[in-house]
Design an enzyme around this catalytic site. Structure first.
Site, PDB file in Angstrom:
ATOM      1  N   ARG A 153       2.431  -9.454  -1.271  1.00 10.81           N
ATOM      2  CA  ARG A 153       2.567  -8.332  -2.205  1.00 10.81           C
ATOM      3  C   ARG A 153       3.540  -7.267  -1.725  1.00 10.81           C
ATOM      4  NH1 ARG A 153      -3.510  -5.701  -1.669  1.00 10.81           N
ATOM      5  NH2 ARG A 153      -2.533  -3.748  -2.266  1.00 10.81           N
ATOM      6  N   HIS A 209       0.825  -1.209   0.000  1.00 11.39           N
ATOM      7  CA  HIS A 209       0.000   0.000   0.000  1.00 11.39           C
ATOM      8  C   HIS A 209       0.860   1.260   0.000  1.00 11.39           C
ATOM      9  CE1 HIS A 209      -3.201  -2.859   0.705  1.00 11.39           C
ATOM     10  NE2 HIS A 209      -3.944  -1.953   0.102  1.00 11.39           N
ATOM     11  N   ASN A 221      -4.693  -6.700  -7.009  1.00 16.18           N
ATOM     12  CA  ASN A 221      -3.526  -6.657  -6.120  1.00 16.18           C
ATOM     13  C   ASN A 221      -3.570  -7.818  -5.132  1.00 16.18           C
ATOM     14  OD1 ASN A 221      -3.164  -4.254  -7.415  1.00 16.18           O
ATOM     15  ND2 ASN A 221      -3.908  -3.005  -5.715  1.00 16.18           N
ATOM     16  N   ASP A 222      -4.735  -7.991  -4.527  1.00 20.14           N
ATOM     17  CA  ASP A 222      -4.865  -9.102  -3.584  1.00 20.14           C
ATOM     18  C   ASP A 222      -5.101 -10.423  -4.290  1.00 20.14           C
ATOM     19  OD1 ASP A 222      -4.419  -8.253  -0.909  1.00 20.14           O
ATOM     20  OD2 ASP A 222      -6.163  -6.961  -1.105  1.00 20.14           O
ATOM     21  N   CYS A 227     -10.187  -2.944 -10.364  1.00 26.67           N
ATOM     22  CA  CYS A 227      -9.656  -1.737  -9.720  1.00 26.67           C
ATOM     23  C   CYS A 227      -8.260  -1.940  -9.129  1.00 26.67           C
ATOM     24  CB  CYS A 227     -10.620  -1.227  -8.643  1.00 26.67           C
ATOM     25  SG  CYS A 227     -10.858  -2.396  -7.303  1.00 26.67           S
ATOM     26  N   ARG A 274     -10.621   4.149  -1.177  1.00 27.08           N
ATOM     27  CA  ARG A 274     -10.037   3.335  -0.088  1.00 27.08           C
ATOM     28  C   ARG A 274     -10.163   4.108   1.233  1.00 27.08           C
ATOM     29  NH1 ARG A 274      -5.943   2.143  -4.307  1.00 27.08           N
ATOM     30  NH2 ARG A 274      -5.660  -0.112  -4.433  1.00 27.08           N
ATOM     31  N   ARG A 300     -15.519   2.054  -0.604  1.00 26.70           N
ATOM     32  CA  ARG A 300     -15.189   0.731  -0.055  1.00 26.70           C
ATOM     33  C   ARG A 300     -15.108   0.828   1.455  1.00 26.70           C
ATOM     34  NH1 ARG A 300      -9.606  -2.231  -1.415  1.00 26.70           N
ATOM     35  NH2 ARG A 300      -8.758  -0.730   0.079  1.00 26.70           N
ATOM     36  N   GLU A 337     -11.256 -10.546  -4.586  1.00 24.25           N
ATOM     37  CA  GLU A 337      -9.824 -10.430  -4.269  1.00 24.25           C
ATOM     38  C   GLU A 337      -9.244 -11.749  -3.781  1.00 24.25           C
ATOM     39  OE1 GLU A 337      -8.785  -6.411  -2.574  1.00 24.25           O
ATOM     40  OE2 GLU A 337     -10.496  -6.932  -1.299  1.00 24.25           O
TER      41      GLU A 337
HETATM   42  C1  PEP Z   1      -6.744  -4.841  -4.684  1.00 23.74           C
HETATM   43  O1  PEP Z   1      -6.469  -5.678  -3.833  1.00 23.74           O
HETATM   44  O2  PEP Z   1      -6.542  -5.004  -5.902  1.00 23.74           O
HETATM   45  C2  PEP Z   1      -7.330  -3.556  -4.288  1.00 23.74           C
HETATM   46  C3  PEP Z   1      -7.747  -2.688  -5.190  1.00 23.74           C
HETATM   47  O3  PEP Z   1      -7.384  -3.264  -2.948  1.00 23.74           O
HETATM   48  P1  PEP Z   1      -6.099  -2.808  -2.098  1.00 23.74           P
HETATM   49  O4  PEP Z   1      -4.975  -2.572  -3.048  1.00 23.74           O
HETATM   50  O5  PEP Z   1      -6.477  -1.611  -1.331  1.00 23.74           O
HETATM   51  O6  PEP Z   1      -5.857  -3.994  -1.217  1.00 23.74           O
HETATM   52 MG    MG Z   2      -7.250  -5.421  -1.847  1.00 21.12          MG
END
Ligand code: PEP
Ligand code: MG
Length: 579
Positions: free
Chosen positions: A466, A190, A455-456, A503, A297, A333, A432
Site C-alpha cells: 500500500r 500511513h 486499507n490492509d 474503517c 489508531r 485499537r 484486514e
Molecule cells: C486498514 O487497514 O484499513 C486500517 C483502518 O488500519 P490502518 O490503515 O491503520 O492499517
Molecule cells: Mg490496517
C-alpha cells in the site's frame, strides 16, 4: 511552470512557499543576507568549500590505498568540478550581488548545473549525481550544527520531500505546514492517512522532482487532482485562488449538516463514526457531528514520543477522548506497530517483508509487557464511558484467543487491586486479512463486533504494497476480489447478528458510500474531514437504490469497470444536488 502528477492522498488545495527536504533532509529556504554580512557569509562559504575539498581528498586517498590510483580519478573529477572557476564565480556573485544566503546559492546553482547534465540524455548525464553529491557535502558543511529540522518550522510552508515517514508526518506542525508532496509513497501509506487526519492537502509518489525546485519558491499543491505545480504562472495562481475560496464556501455549507441525522431517504439510520490518530482530533469529529470514534489508531502515541509511553500516558490519552464523548462509543485499537510504523526498539532485526512480518497484534503478543500496559489503560478508561477494544491484523483464531486471554488476565489484575473497569467491555477485531474474512464465521462467535480495514485488506488480497508508488495502480478498492471479500464479511456478520463497520479509507470516499450501504453496511468510520460529505450522500440516497448499485457492481469482473460506474453514480448524485 511545471505541472507534476502524483497520487492524491489528502484532499484540498493550497498555495504557498516551498520548503524543500531532499533525501538527506536538508531544508534550504530562500533567505537573504544583510549587505553588512556579505563578507562574513562569503568567508563561511569559503570554509565550506575548503572542508568539502578536504573530505573529497581524504576519500580519494583512502580509495587509492585500497584499490589503486585508477579509482581515485573519480574524486579528482569531483575536485575539479568543485573548484571550477566559473562555478566559484557564480557562487560568489550570488552572495555578493544578489545577497543570497550561501546555502541557497549553493542549492540553486548546483541544481541548475545538475539539470543541464540530466538533460543531455547521453553517457555523461549520470554526472548529475556527482554534482548532487558535491551540493550535499557543501550543504552539510555549511549547515553544520545549524541544520534545522522539520520540527523547527515557524512560518507557513508547503513541505516538498523525498519521503516522509508516518512519524515525521505526525510531528509536522499544523500551524505552519499547509500541505506536503513527496517523491516516494503510495496511496494507502500511513503517511497519507496522517495527512488526512491533519486535514492538509497531500500528494505522494510524484517521482523525482526536488531538483526542479528551491526553497522559498511559490508552489501550488492540488490534493484533489494529485498535482504539484512548480513556478506557477499568474493565471494558474488566480484560478487556484478561486478554487480555494469555492472549497471554503462548500465547507461552510456542509457545516449545516452537523446536527442532522445520517438517514437515507427511505428512513434507514446510518452511524457515521470518526477515525483518529491523536486525542486532539476528537474535536474535529465532534464539530462535524460524529456518532462516536470507530477507530482510534493508538500507535501514534508511540510514534510521536521519544520513549515508550507509560500506562499513565495511555490512560491520559484515552480518557481525554472518552471524556469528550461521554455518551458515545469509542473504539480503541491496540497498537498496530511495524510495517511502515516502525519503532527501532521493538523491531529486533531487520525484516525483509515487514508487512508480512512482526507487525500489529503479532508484535503485541510477543511484547507482552507493552501489550499489558496498553490493555490496563484501555480497561481503566472503560470505567469512564463506552470504551470498546479492537485487535488489529488478526489472521488466526488462535491470535484472537491469545489476545483475549491476556485481556482476561489483565482484568483479574485490576480487579485484585480494586481498580474500576467495565468487565463487559465489548471486544472486536479488524478484518484486514483475507484469512480473517474467509474464516469470519468462526470469528463472529467469539467477538462483539468487527470492523473491516480495507486499507490492509486491499494490500493483502491483491498482494500490493500500500505504500509503494510503483504498484499504486494495482492498489484498488474497486477490485472485484476485494469487493467479494467485503460482501462476504458483511453478510457473515449480519447473519450472526454481530455489528460490522468499515474503517479503511474507502469508507471516507463518497464514491463508495452507495455501494457500501447497498452491501448492507450501516456503520462507517471515516476521517473527520469526510464526515459531512458522507453524511450528505447518506441523506440523499435510498437503500433500495443502493442495493441495485451494489448488485450491478458485484456482477462486474474488472476494477476499471467498477470504478467508472461508481464515479458516474456519485457524479450524477452530486450534480442533482447542485442543480
Ligand atoms: C486498514 O487497514 O484499513 C486500517 C483502518 O488500519 P490502518 O490503515 O491503520 O492499517
Ligand atoms: Mg490496517
Amino acid at each position: 511552470m511545471l505541472k507534476l502528477q502524483g497520487i492524491a492522498v489528502s484532499a484540498g488545495v493550497t498555495i504557498g512557499e516551498a520548503l524543500v527536504l531532499d533525501s538527506e533532509g536538508f531544508r534550504i529556504p530562500r533567505r537573504f543576507v544583510a549587505r553588512s554580512a556579505v563578507d562574513t557569509e562569503l568567508e563561511r562559504l569559503a570554509h565550506a568549500v575548503a572542508d568539502t575539498t578536504r573530505e573529497i581528498e581524504r576519500d580519494r586517498d583512502a580509495i587509492k590505498s585500497e584499490l589503486g590510483g585508477q579509482y581515485a580519478a573519480i574524486f579528482d573529477a569531483h575536485l575539479a568540478m568543485l573548484h571550477d572557476p566559473k562555478l566559484q564565480a557564480e557562487l560568489t556573485a550570488a552572495v555578493r550581488d544578489r545577497n543570497w544566503w550561501p546555502e541557497y546559492a549553493v542549492s540553486r546553482t548546483l541544481r541548475r548545473y545538475a539539470k543541464v547534465f540530466q538533460s543531455l540524455d547521453n553517457h555523461i548525464s549520470h554526472r548529475a549525481h556527482d554534482i548532487y553529491d558535491i551540493e550535499k557535502s557543501l550543504l552539510r558543511n555549511l549547515l553544520g550544527q545549524r541544520r534545522e529540522t522539520l520540527a523547527a518550522i515557524s512560518q507557513p510552508v508547503i513541505v516538498l520531500a523525498h519521503n516522509l515517514t508516518p512519524s515525521e508526518t505526525a510531528n509536522l506542525d499544523r500551524r505552519f505546514v499547509q500541505g506536503f508532496a513527496t517523491e516516494l509513497g503510495g496511496p494507502g501509506s500511513h503517511t497519507a492517512i496522517v495527512a488526512e487526519g491533519l486535514e492538509i492537502p497531500a500528494v505522494v509518489g510524484v517521482g523525482p522532482f526536488l531538483s526542479d525546485v528551491s526553497g522559498g519558491e511559490p508552489v501550488i499543491l492540488d490534493g484533489n487532482q494529485g498535482l504539484v505545480i512548480l513556478q506557477p504562472d499568474e493565471e494558474t495562481i488566480a484560478r487556484y485562488r478561486l478554487e480555494v475560496e469555492a472549497a471554503h464556501s462548500a465547507q461552510a455549507k456542509l457545516e449545516g449538516l452537523r446536527d442532522l441525522p445520517a438517514e437515507t431517504t427511505d428512513g434507514v439510520s446510518i452511524q457515521i463514526m470518526g477515525n483518529i490518530e491523536f486525542p486532539s482530533e476528537v474535536e474535529q469529529c465532534i464539530s462535524r457531528g460524529c456518532d462516536g470514534i470507530g477507530l482510534y489508531r493508538t500507535e501514534f502515541l508511540y510514534l510521536t514520543s521519544r520513549r515508550e509511553p507509560t500506562e499513565e500516558d495511555h490512560f491520559a490519552a484515552y480518557s481525554e477522548v472518552v471524556k469528550a464523548l461521554p455518551d458515545k462509543p469509542v473504539v480503541i485499537r491496540t497498537v498496530d506497530l511495524g510495517a511502515d510504523k516502525m519503532l527501532t526498539e521493538t523491531t529486533p532485526e531487520e525484516e525483509r517483508n515487514p508487512c508480512l512480518g512482526l507487525r500489529s497484534i503479532r508484535l503485541s503478543l510477543r511484547q507482552l509487557p507493552m501489550f499489558r500496559t496498553q490493555l490496563r489503560a484501555i480497561l481503566r478508561a472503560s470505567a469512564l464511558g463506552d470504551v470498546r477494544v479492537m485487535f488489529p491484523l488478526i489472521s488466526t483464531i488462535t491470535e484472537l484467543r491469545q489476545a483475549r486471554m491476556v485481556l482476561a488476565d489483565v482484568m483479574e489484575d485490576l480487579a485484585e487491586h480494586g481498580i474500576p473497569f467495565n468487565r463487559s467491555m465489548p471486544v472486536g477485531i479488524m478484518v484486514e486479512t483475507p484469512a480473517a474474512a474467509v474464516m469470519l464465521d468462526a470469528f463472529v462467535k467469539e467477538v462483539d463486533f468487527v470492523s473491516v480495514g480495507t486499507n490492509d485488506l486491499i494490500q493483502y488480497t491483491l498482494a500490493v504494497d500500500r505504500g509503494n508508488k510503483e504498484v499504486a495502480d494495482l492498489y484498488n478498492a474497486c477490485d472485484p476480489a476485494v469487493l467479494r471479500l467485503l460482501r462476504h464479511s458483511l453478510d457473515v456478520a449480519r447473519e450472526a447478528g454481530v455489528p460490522a463497520s468499515v474503517c479503511g479509507q474507502m469508507s471516507g470516499s463518497v464514491m463508495y458510500t452507495q455501494l457500501l450501504l447497498g452491501l448492507g453496511l450501516r456503520q462507517l468510520s471515516v476521517p473527520a474531514s469526510a464526515i459531512p460529505e458522507v453524511k450528505q450522500v447518506c441523506r440523499s440516497v435510498s437503500v433500495a437504490e443502493c442495493r441495485r448499485i451494489a448488485e450491478r457492481v458485484l456482477a462486474m469482473d474488472g476494477a476499471r469497470e467498477v470504478k467508472a460506474f461508481l464515479r458516474d453514480q456519485v457524479r450524477r448524485l452530486l450534480s442533482e444536488q447542485t442543480a
